[in-house]
Design a protein around this motif. Structure first.
Motif, PDB file in Angstrom:
ATOM      1  N   ALA A   1     -44.845  12.265 -43.548  1.00 47.61           N
ATOM      2  CA  ALA A   1     -44.123  13.011 -44.581  1.00 47.61           C
ATOM      3  C   ALA A   1     -42.689  13.283 -44.133  1.00 47.61           C
ATOM      4  N   ASP A   2     -42.519  13.708 -42.893  1.00 47.76           N
ATOM      5  CA  ASP A   2     -41.174  13.952 -42.375  1.00 47.76           C
ATOM      6  C   ASP A   2     -40.366  12.656 -42.308  1.00 47.76           C
ATOM      7  N   ALA A   3     -41.037  11.556 -41.979  1.00 47.38           N
ATOM      8  CA  ALA A   3     -40.362  10.257 -41.952  1.00 47.38           C
ATOM      9  C   ALA A   3     -39.883   9.865 -43.348  1.00 47.38           C
ATOM     10  N   ARG A   4     -40.657  10.222 -44.381  1.00 41.23           N
ATOM     11  CA  ARG A   4     -40.244   9.919 -45.760  1.00 41.23           C
ATOM     12  C   ARG A   4     -38.989  10.714 -46.119  1.00 41.23           C
ATOM     13  N   VAL A   5     -38.930  11.974 -45.697  1.00 42.23           N
ATOM     14  CA  VAL A   5     -37.728  12.784 -45.920  1.00 42.23           C
ATOM     15  C   VAL A   5     -36.526  12.084 -45.290  1.00 42.23           C
ATOM     16  N   GLU A   6     -36.698  11.643 -44.062  1.00 43.53           N
ATOM     17  CA  GLU A   6     -35.633  10.941 -43.324  1.00 43.53           C
ATOM     18  C   GLU A   6     -35.251   9.642 -44.043  1.00 43.53           C
ATOM     19  N   GLN A   7     -36.251   8.881 -44.429  1.00 47.17           N
ATOM     20  CA  GLN A   7     -36.056   7.588 -45.108  1.00 47.17           C
ATOM     21  C   GLN A   7     -35.234   7.742 -46.385  1.00 47.17           C
ATOM     22  N   LEU A   8     -35.445   8.815 -47.091  1.00 43.20           N
ATOM     23  CA  LEU A   8     -34.727   9.069 -48.343  1.00 43.20           C
ATOM     24  C   LEU A   8     -33.349   9.699 -48.114  1.00 43.20           C
ATOM     25  N   GLY A   9     -32.984   9.897 -46.847  1.00 42.46           N
ATOM     26  CA  GLY A   9     -31.685  10.480 -46.540  1.00 42.46           C
ATOM     27  C   GLY A   9     -31.601  11.959 -46.865  1.00 42.46           C
ATOM     28  N   LEU A  10     -32.744  12.651 -46.814  1.00 42.19           N
ATOM     29  CA  LEU A  10     -32.793  14.056 -47.217  1.00 42.19           C
ATOM     30  C   LEU A  10     -32.954  15.023 -46.045  1.00 42.19           C
ATOM     31  N   ARG A  11     -32.890  14.510 -44.840  1.00 41.65           N
ATOM     32  CA  ARG A  11     -32.980  15.403 -43.671  1.00 41.65           C
ATOM     33  C   ARG A  11     -31.790  16.350 -43.685  1.00 41.65           C
TER      34      ARG A  11
END
Length: 190
Positions: free
Chosen positions: A97-107
């Motif tokens: 889930a955290d990787a998806r946040v990162e992947q979407l540029g939302l970190r």
């Protein structure tokens, strides 16, 4: 498919009751009341039955939250009762889930908080009553705007004390008190 938030949906009704009775009622999160009262919490009953499907739905909800003004939707509870029922699997999924946040540029813009019926803090025993601070009626992912966190912390400078106060509340309530509140939530009583 994600169901729209409906009070007729028992999953949404139980989750709303949990937010009202546990999270707000016990003041576990002093920042939750305003978005709840203003109708700015998006409750999504996700029908995903696999972690892969849930990850896809999570991406959709993260993007929807980004496209929606905070005065419409401040935060989202992505409730997924049909997948990741075992806490170990759920906990492992949080990295994805955290990787998806990162992947979407939302970190740094959005983050995910975790709630699960079997929630267990690292190093805590499964039956430790303080685990109840993060125990919800169903597995769920809480999608939070970092700007909301920043505003909340600015308004409540003792935010670090919340964790300790919550643990004390759970100890004071004890297993029976917590079980009674959770039973009220399951009945959907708000």
């Amino acid at each position: 498919m994600n169901r729209p938030q409906s009070l007729n949906d028992p999953v949404v009704a139980q989750t709303r009751a949990w937010v009202d009775r546990m999270v707000i009622g016990l003041n576990l999160c002093p920042f939750a009341k305003a978005p709840q009262v203003k109708g700015r919490i998006r409750y999504v009953h996700c029908e995903a039955t696999t972690p892969e499907d849930l990850l896809s739905r999570l991406g959709d909800e993260l993007q929807l939250l980004m496209r929606t003004a905070p005065d419409e939707v401040e935060t989202t509870l992505l409730i997924h009762p049909h997948t990741l029922a075992h806490f170990a699997q759920y906990n492992a999924f949080l990295d994805e889930a955290d990787a998806r946040v990162e992947q979407l540029g939302l970190r740094g813009i959005l983050q995910i908080a975790s709630f699960h019926p079997q929630y267990r803090f690292a190093g805590a025993r499964p039956n430790d009553v303080t685990n109840a601070t993060n125990r919800s009626p169903f597995p769920m992912l809480h999608l939070i705007r970092e700007s909301s966190i920043d505003r909340a912390v600015a308004a409540f400078p003792e935010a670090a004390a919340i964790y300790h106060a919550n643990r004390a509340t759970m100890r004071r309530l004890g297993k029976q008190g917590i079980a009674a509140l959770l039973a009220q939530c399951r009945s959907g009583a708000g």
